[in-house]
Design a protein around this motif. Sequence first.
Motif, PDB file in Angstrom:
ATOM      1  N   SER A  78      -9.077   2.225  32.269  1.00 17.70           N
ATOM      2  CA  SER A  78      -8.055   1.841  32.236  1.00 17.70           C
ATOM      3  C   SER A  78      -7.017   2.106  33.406  1.00 17.70           C
ATOM      4  O   SER A  78      -6.054   1.329  33.698  1.00 17.70           O
ATOM      5  CB  SER A  78      -7.398   2.355  30.946  1.00 17.70           C
ATOM      6  OG  SER A  78      -7.933   1.938  29.774  1.00 17.70           O
ATOM      7  N   SER A  79      -7.113   3.190  34.028  1.00 14.18           N
ATOM      8  CA  SER A  79      -6.170   3.543  35.135  1.00 14.18           C
ATOM      9  C   SER A  79      -6.486   3.034  36.145  1.00 14.18           C
ATOM     10  O   SER A  79      -5.598   2.174  37.255  1.00 14.18           O
ATOM     11  CB  SER A  79      -6.531   5.147  35.504  1.00 14.18           C
ATOM     12  OG  SER A  79      -6.260   5.895  34.401  1.00 14.18           O
ATOM     13  N   ARG A 132     -22.087   6.989  31.351  1.00 10.85           N
ATOM     14  CA  ARG A 132     -21.299   7.183  30.413  1.00 10.85           C
ATOM     15  C   ARG A 132     -20.740   8.441  30.389  1.00 10.85           C
ATOM     16  O   ARG A 132     -21.558   9.431  30.366  1.00 10.85           O
ATOM     17  CB  ARG A 132     -22.097   6.693  29.117  1.00 10.85           C
ATOM     18  CG  ARG A 132     -22.794   5.296  29.225  1.00 10.85           C
ATOM     19  CD  ARG A 132     -21.278   4.286  29.126  1.00 10.85           C
ATOM     20  NE  ARG A 132     -21.735   2.802  29.124  1.00 10.85           N
ATOM     21  CZ  ARG A 132     -22.048   2.280  30.221  1.00 10.85           C
ATOM     22  NH1 ARG A 132     -21.988   2.613  31.383  1.00 10.85           N
ATOM     23  NH2 ARG A 132     -22.432   0.987  30.006  1.00 10.85           N
ATOM     24  N   LEU A 166     -10.565   5.949  29.720  1.00 12.40           N
ATOM     25  CA  LEU A 166      -9.265   6.358  30.305  1.00 12.40           C
ATOM     26  C   LEU A 166      -9.223   6.125  31.819  1.00 12.40           C
ATOM     27  O   LEU A 166      -8.298   5.669  32.372  1.00 12.40           O
ATOM     28  CB  LEU A 166      -8.697   7.767  30.160  1.00 12.40           C
ATOM     29  CG  LEU A 166      -7.581   8.306  30.600  1.00 12.40           C
ATOM     30  CD1 LEU A 166      -6.367   7.441  30.002  1.00 12.40           C
ATOM     31  CD2 LEU A 166      -7.412   9.715  30.343  1.00 12.40           C
ATOM     32  N   VAL A 167     -10.331   6.624  32.492  1.00 14.21           N
ATOM     33  CA  VAL A 167     -10.423   6.092  33.895  1.00 14.21           C
ATOM     34  C   VAL A 167     -10.394   4.550  34.308  1.00 14.21           C
ATOM     35  O   VAL A 167      -9.729   4.145  35.177  1.00 14.21           O
ATOM     36  CB  VAL A 167     -11.607   6.796  34.606  1.00 14.21           C
ATOM     37  CG1 VAL A 167     -12.007   6.426  36.233  1.00 14.21           C
ATOM     38  CG2 VAL A 167     -11.621   8.467  34.335  1.00 14.21           C
ATOM     39  N   VAL A 197     -17.428  11.414  28.935  1.00 15.04           N
ATOM     40  CA  VAL A 197     -16.226  11.719  28.156  1.00 15.04           C
ATOM     41  C   VAL A 197     -15.015  11.023  29.136  1.00 15.04           C
ATOM     42  O   VAL A 197     -14.725  11.267  30.323  1.00 15.04           O
ATOM     43  CB  VAL A 197     -15.732  12.976  27.798  1.00 15.04           C
ATOM     44  CG1 VAL A 197     -14.476  13.055  26.985  1.00 15.04           C
ATOM     45  CG2 VAL A 197     -16.890  13.488  26.869  1.00 15.04           C
ATOM     46  N   SER A 198     -13.904  10.408  28.523  1.00 13.61           N
ATOM     47  CA  SER A 198     -12.992   9.744  29.305  1.00 13.61           C
ATOM     48  C   SER A 198     -13.079   8.780  30.376  1.00 13.61           C
ATOM     49  O   SER A 198     -12.060   8.372  31.164  1.00 13.61           O
ATOM     50  CB  SER A 198     -11.985  11.137  29.988  1.00 13.61           C
ATOM     51  OG  SER A 198     -12.703  11.585  31.260  1.00 13.61           O
ATOM     52  N   ARG A 199     -14.282   8.072  30.154  1.00 14.97           N
ATOM     53  CA  ARG A 199     -14.702   6.879  30.838  1.00 14.97           C
ATOM     54  C   ARG A 199     -13.578   5.867  30.646  1.00 14.97           C
ATOM     55  O   ARG A 199     -13.333   5.350  31.696  1.00 14.97           O
ATOM     56  CB  ARG A 199     -15.962   6.537  30.643  1.00 14.97           C
ATOM     57  CG  ARG A 199     -16.527   5.288  31.338  1.00 14.97           C
ATOM     58  CD  ARG A 199     -17.777   5.133  31.371  1.00 14.97           C
ATOM     59  NE  ARG A 199     -18.321   3.891  31.774  1.00 14.97           N
ATOM     60  CZ  ARG A 199     -18.474   2.721  31.385  1.00 14.97           C
ATOM     61  NH1 ARG A 199     -17.848   2.329  30.165  1.00 14.97           N
ATOM     62  NH2 ARG A 199     -18.874   1.358  31.988  1.00 14.97           N
TER      63      ARG A 199
END
Length: 220
Positions: A52-53, A43, A49-50, A45-47
Amino acid sequence: MGAEWQAGPVAEITLRTLCVCGAALVLALSVGVPIGIVLGTRRFVSRALVISSVNAGMGAPPVVVGLIGAILLARSGPFGDWNLLYTPWAMIVTSTAIALPLVIGLTLAAVGSLDEEWDLQVRTLGLSRLWRIWLLVREIRMGLLAAVIAALGGILSEVGAVNMVGGNIEGETRVLTTAIMMHTSMGEFEIALDLAAVLVGLMLAIALVLTWLQLSGRAR
């Protein structure tokens, strides 16, 4: 077989297809499986977002991937000095880019399907990190096999992207899919059908082996 059928060139095209697909699959698995495991077990930060990409990449049109690859590898592009465009290496890189999101996404899904207590139970055994990773890979092997099947299917069936970066050059970058497209556009349907039969036979043979491995794994 049609009168124009020539075993030598077809064997050469088939071998090149296997080499390009095999290399791209190995690269996609080598990079994608570790990333999928990290995304599934850590876990940070920005997991979101990654992830989703990755999900967006799984549905990305291959022709767009081919266009980006052609721009990057063109002489005027950032990697133009490498002279990779219209070579098998460009086809391998582009095929890897197509398969990578599939491998990452399916590996992530396999890790996510594990019981939430699984990691805690393994840690209580006092095993080393390498052993825990090995147990994880063994536990999600069916999901990894699904990733192999999906990635291989995506690579083998792709034609637009590899044509854009490979150029379908005879004796150098021509593979089964681009050869089928070329002969179809030339109205040589008999040769195109023969090549299609080779490609379908190849996919069926690989699918049979992978299905056998899948069923064998479930039986254990």
